[in-house]
Motif scaffolding. Structure first.
Motif, PDB file in Angstrom:
ATOM      1  N   GLN A 295      -0.293  30.560  91.890  1.00  0.00           N
ATOM      2  CA  GLN A 295      -0.401  31.148  93.238  1.00  0.00           C
ATOM      3  C   GLN A 295       0.902  32.110  92.689  1.00  0.00           C
ATOM      4  N   TYR A 296       1.628  31.407  92.249  1.00  0.00           N
ATOM      5  CA  TYR A 296       3.392  31.959  91.864  1.00  0.00           C
ATOM      6  C   TYR A 296       3.049  33.296  90.259  1.00  0.00           C
ATOM      7  N   SER A 297       3.694  33.749  90.187  1.00  0.00           N
ATOM      8  CA  SER A 297       4.071  34.473  88.974  1.00  0.00           C
ATOM      9  C   SER A 297       5.792  34.150  88.378  1.00  0.00           C
ATOM     10  N   GLU A 298       6.115  34.677  87.641  1.00  0.00           N
ATOM     11  CA  GLU A 298       7.358  34.597  87.932  1.00  0.00           C
ATOM     12  C   GLU A 298       8.422  35.758  88.352  1.00  0.00           C
ATOM     13  N   GLU A 299       8.142  36.969  88.514  1.00  0.00           N
ATOM     14  CA  GLU A 299       8.131  37.130  89.115  1.00  0.00           C
ATOM     15  C   GLU A 299       8.799  37.658  90.626  1.00  0.00           C
ATOM     16  N   ASP A 300       8.001  36.660  91.629  1.00  0.00           N
ATOM     17  CA  ASP A 300       7.912  36.125  92.472  1.00  0.00           C
ATOM     18  C   ASP A 300       9.144  35.626  92.843  1.00  0.00           C
ATOM     19  N   MET A 301       9.301  34.714  91.837  1.00  0.00           N
ATOM     20  CA  MET A 301      11.302  33.943  91.683  1.00  0.00           C
ATOM     21  C   MET A 301      12.379  35.038  92.381  1.00  0.00           C
ATOM     22  N   VAL A 302      13.244  34.848  92.742  1.00  0.00           N
ATOM     23  CA  VAL A 302      14.323  35.189  93.127  1.00  0.00           C
ATOM     24  C   VAL A 302      15.544  34.678  92.138  1.00  0.00           C
ATOM     25  N   LYS A 303      14.738  33.148  92.250  1.00  0.00           N
ATOM     26  CA  LYS A 303      16.099  32.226  91.714  1.00  0.00           C
ATOM     27  C   LYS A 303      15.585  31.145  90.922  1.00  0.00           C
ATOM     28  N   GLY A 304      15.599  30.366  89.975  1.00  0.00           N
ATOM     29  CA  GLY A 304      15.328  29.738  89.425  1.00  0.00           C
ATOM     30  C   GLY A 304      13.706  29.197  89.031  1.00  0.00           C
TER      31      GLY A 304
ATOM     32  N   SER B 243       7.334  20.765  89.216  1.00  0.00           N
ATOM     33  CA  SER B 243       6.562  20.737  88.786  1.00  0.00           C
ATOM     34  C   SER B 243       5.856  19.755  88.530  1.00  0.00           C
ATOM     35  N   SER B 244       6.793  18.678  89.775  1.00  0.00           N
ATOM     36  CA  SER B 244       6.842  17.501  90.241  1.00  0.00           C
ATOM     37  C   SER B 244       6.165  17.204  91.380  1.00  0.00           C
ATOM     38  N   GLY B 245       5.722  16.129  91.584  1.00  0.00           N
ATOM     39  CA  GLY B 245       6.349  16.184  93.662  1.00  0.00           C
ATOM     40  C   GLY B 245       7.047  15.935  94.073  1.00  0.00           C
ATOM     41  N   ASN B 246       7.994  15.511  93.933  1.00  0.00           N
ATOM     42  CA  ASN B 246       9.146  15.045  94.729  1.00  0.00           C
ATOM     43  C   ASN B 246       9.969  17.092  94.147  1.00  0.00           C
ATOM     44  N   GLU B 247       9.950  18.181  94.017  1.00  0.00           N
ATOM     45  CA  GLU B 247      10.378  19.118  93.697  1.00  0.00           C
ATOM     46  C   GLU B 247       9.514  20.347  94.853  1.00  0.00           C
ATOM     47  N   ALA B 248      10.456  21.067  95.260  1.00  0.00           N
ATOM     48  CA  ALA B 248       9.988  22.478  96.014  1.00  0.00           C
ATOM     49  C   ALA B 248      11.063  23.209  95.477  1.00  0.00           C
ATOM     50  N   VAL B 249      10.276  24.493  96.219  1.00  0.00           N
ATOM     51  CA  VAL B 249      10.556  26.095  96.298  1.00  0.00           C
ATOM     52  C   VAL B 249      11.090  26.284  97.561  1.00  0.00           C
ATOM     53  N   LEU B 250      11.553  26.947  97.772  1.00  0.00           N
ATOM     54  CA  LEU B 250      12.239  27.285  99.593  1.00  0.00           C
ATOM     55  C   LEU B 250      12.323  28.919  99.563  1.00  0.00           C
ATOM     56  N   THR B 251      11.981  29.632 100.696  1.00  0.00           N
ATOM     57  CA  THR B 251      11.926  31.273 100.833  1.00  0.00           C
ATOM     58  C   THR B 251      13.044  31.921 100.939  1.00  0.00           C
TER      59      THR B 251
END
Lengths: 405, 244
Positions: free
Chosen positions: A129-138, A142-150
């Motif tokens: 669902q995400y493309s590179e443009e959606d990312m503000v930072k970072g 890629s794994s189960g114990n990683e997360a992305v925040l709004t």
């Protein structure tokens, strides 16, 4: 008797009793102004929401979710959309991707000493669902114990969170897990809260159902269908709706009194505005009750006026006024009171509405329809409340009236 | 008892009966026949309750007879609809009241032309007409004064101008000097004499003998019947006037 003549004479009699006429008109002014204020507030609220929606609207697309029949709006979180459904939807022309939404029931999030309880959502989301443009930072997890925040989530936590930091999420049921933040996105997907945490779908979601074919498949409670471009939205919506009505798994899995809704942003706006409209009319209607009081005020003062002017009515009859002339005079007078009240009420209502809206910070709305309705109602109120007094005036016996002191 | 036959005349009453029921029947008018020839000046006298007002209301088309006929300028008043009678009042009759009965919020000119409003006469001609008539009654400089700004005599003059505005067949005056002092009353009677000289037909109710003597004849009403019609041979001189 010419209408213009009765206007002239009636106007003279209204201005001849300035205080009384003003007080009478104020009854109508307040009623109309109250209605207009609520219509302005309703319209402004609606405009504000639509504005928010349109700002939030990222990629063109639509949501698929389940609602209870006849209860609209309330989304039922039952997993009925299977992998088969997703694959079928993805084969529709113009669909960019179909992503399941899976809300995880989280109760608390902690970052160092900062605790956030409620007011945020945790969603298991497909990476695609995400493309590179959606990312503000970072970058994306890629794994189960990683997360992305709004960004909103970051702000909620005080703004100091960034890629590489650890956050702990307490899930309902007592499980607590630690995640490494890999990136920040501007805004989230779908219908969840603005403050959100996204984690890997494959690692965190494993609800399966038995399909109508007897197999076990992963199933989700809602889907996002993304279109390649805005022009494809309508045809996708149509095809998707048709699919859900005919041979989808979801159709078989849903309860009988549930409906599958395919909603675009426009649909959502329509739905919300419909609710706001109803609410506005309802509140406006209550405000409209004061109009009834206003009209009784006009009727009251007109009846007093007839009694007071009995002698004048007798004189007018003696010099050739017919019943209809007298009726016309009194009706015109009450109509002027109603009309003046309506116009001033609209002006006052718009003024107060503007002040309120400016204060709250919503865009100003001009409820043109309601302004027209208000003026029409003011005129009607004037006419209706003048009918009985006018009829009484016309009935005055000139012989007795001329003897009247 | 004398009676006139109601044949010609701008106003005729023929065996007019009008009975009120106030507990017991009161014969306000009991088979009264009367004719007002064009250009005549008639006074009506009688004690209170004699039927003066009822007679006035009959001629003024404000009331209709229970029996008998009233005609004004050839039209049978009793046969007319309410609206037509109102129109007839406006076009054929001019009322002058004891209480003046002007509309207090209208100017003198507007009061004078009020009857024209109900006859749907519009335009600038109205103002001219008001000016002509108010000048004629001596108030050419008071066009835009409202009644509260005028004296009693001036108000009655405005009322007289109003009565004349539609060139009525008959002028009806109900105690026109009753609310005025003697001197002002004389001035008003002088005006009546002028109107009479100019050919107006006048019917006037009064209880004052010296006022009634300005008329050609005096009708004495008693108990709803004409007791006597007295022909006045010599009108009293009007104060300050040689013409009467």
């Amino acid at each position: 008797m010419k209408i213009a003549e009765s206007f002239r004479i009636s106007w003279r009699s209204i201005t001849g009793h300035k205080l009384r006429s003003s007080l009478t008109a104020i009854g109508v002014i307040i009623g109309i102004a109250a209605v207009i204020v609520f219509m302005v507030l309703g319209g402004a609220f609606e405009a504000n929401i639509v504005q928010d929606f349109e700002e939030d609207q990222g990629d063109p697309g639509m949501w698929v979710n389940t609602q209870n029949t006849n209860q609209g709006f309330e989304i039922v979180p039952s997993p009925i959309y299977t992998e088969t459904d997703i694959q079928t939807l993805e084969s529709i022309d113009g669909v960019e991707f179909v992503a399941p939404e899976a809300n995880l029931q989280a109760s608390q999030l902690s970052f160092g000493d900062t605790l956030q309880t409620g007011g945020f959502g945790v969603q298991a989301v497909d990476v695609e669902q995400y493309s590179e443009e959606d990312m503000v930072k970072g970058e994306m997890y890629s794994s189960g114990n990683e997360a992305v925040l709004t960004q909103a989530m970051v702000d909620t936590l005080g703004g100091a969170v960034g890629p590489g930091d650890d956050v702990t999420i307490n899930f309902e049921g007592g499980v607590s897990e630690e995640y490494v933040v890999t990136g920040i996105v501007e805004e989230g997907f779908g219908s969840g809260p603005d403050a959100a945490v996204f984690v890997s779908l494959v690692d965190h979601y494993n609800t399966t159902v038995e399909t109508p074919r007897g197999t076990q498949e992963q199933a989700y409670s809602s889907l996002i269908i993304s279109a390649e471009d805005a022009s494809a939205v309508d045809s996708i919506k149509q095809e998707a709706t048709e699919y859900f009505e005919t041979d989808s798994d979801a159709k078989e899995l849903k309860q009988e009194e549930q409906d599958i809704a395919v909603q675009t942003v426009d649909d959502a706006i329509d739905q919300i505005t419909a609710v706001i409209d109803q609410l506005t009319v309802f509140i406006g209607g209550i405000a409209g009750i004061s109009l009834v009081v206003g009209s009784i005020g006009i009727a009251n003062i007109m009846i007093v006026s007839v009694t007071e002017r009995t002698r004048e009515i007798g004189v007018m009859k003696a010099v050739g006024a017919r019943k209809r002339d007298i009726i016309q005079l009194f009706l015109v007078e009450s109509t002027i009171l109603g009309a003046v009240g309506a116009v001033l009420g609209v002006v006052l209502g718009l003024g107060l509405g503007f002040l309120a809206v400016t204060f709250i910070g919503w865009p100003m709305a001009y409820p043109v329809n309601w302004i027209l309705i208000a003026v029409a109602v003011g005129l009607t109120v004037g006419i209706l409340s003048g009918i009985y007094p006018a009829w009484r005036a016309a009935k005055v016996n000139p012989i007795e009236a001329l003897r009247h002191e | 008892m004398q009676e006139e036959t109601a044949t010609d005349g701008i106003v005729t009453l023929s065996e007019v009966k009008r009975t009120y029921y106030l507990g017991e029947p009161v014969h306000a008018l009991d088979e009264v026949s009367l004719s007002l020839p064009e250009g005549s000046f008639t006074a009506v006298m009688g004690p209170s309750g004699s039927g003066k007002s009822t007679l006035m209301n009959m001629v003024g088309c404000l009331d209709t007879p229970d029996d008998g006929t009233v005609t004004v300028n050839g039209q049978d008043v009793g046969a007319l609809s309410d609206g037509k009678r109102a129109r007839l009042r406006g076009s054929e009759l001019g009322f002058i009241f004891q209480q003046f009965n002007l509309l207090p919020r209208l100017t003198a000119a507007e009061n004078v032309t009020l009857p024209m409003v109900f006859q749907n006469v519009v335009g600038e001609s109205r103002r001219d007409r008001a000016k002509t008539l108010l000048t004629r009654v001596g108030l050419g400089d008071r066009l835009d004064h409202t009644p509260p700004e005028l004296s009693g005599g001036q108000r009655q003059r405005v009322a007289i101008a109003r009565a004349l505005v539609n060139e009525p067949s008959v002028i009806l005056a109900d105690e026109p000097t009753g609310n005025l002092d003697t001197e002002t009353g004389s001035e008003i009677m002088e005006l009546f004499a002028e109107l009479h000289d100019d050919g107006s037909t006048i019917l006037m109710v009064t209880h004052e003998r010296h006022i009634a003597e300005h008329a050609d004849r005096i009708i004495h009403l008693v108990d709803g019947q004409i007791e006597e019609i007295e022909h006045v041979t010599e009108n009293p001189p009007v104060q300050g006037s040689e013409t009467a």
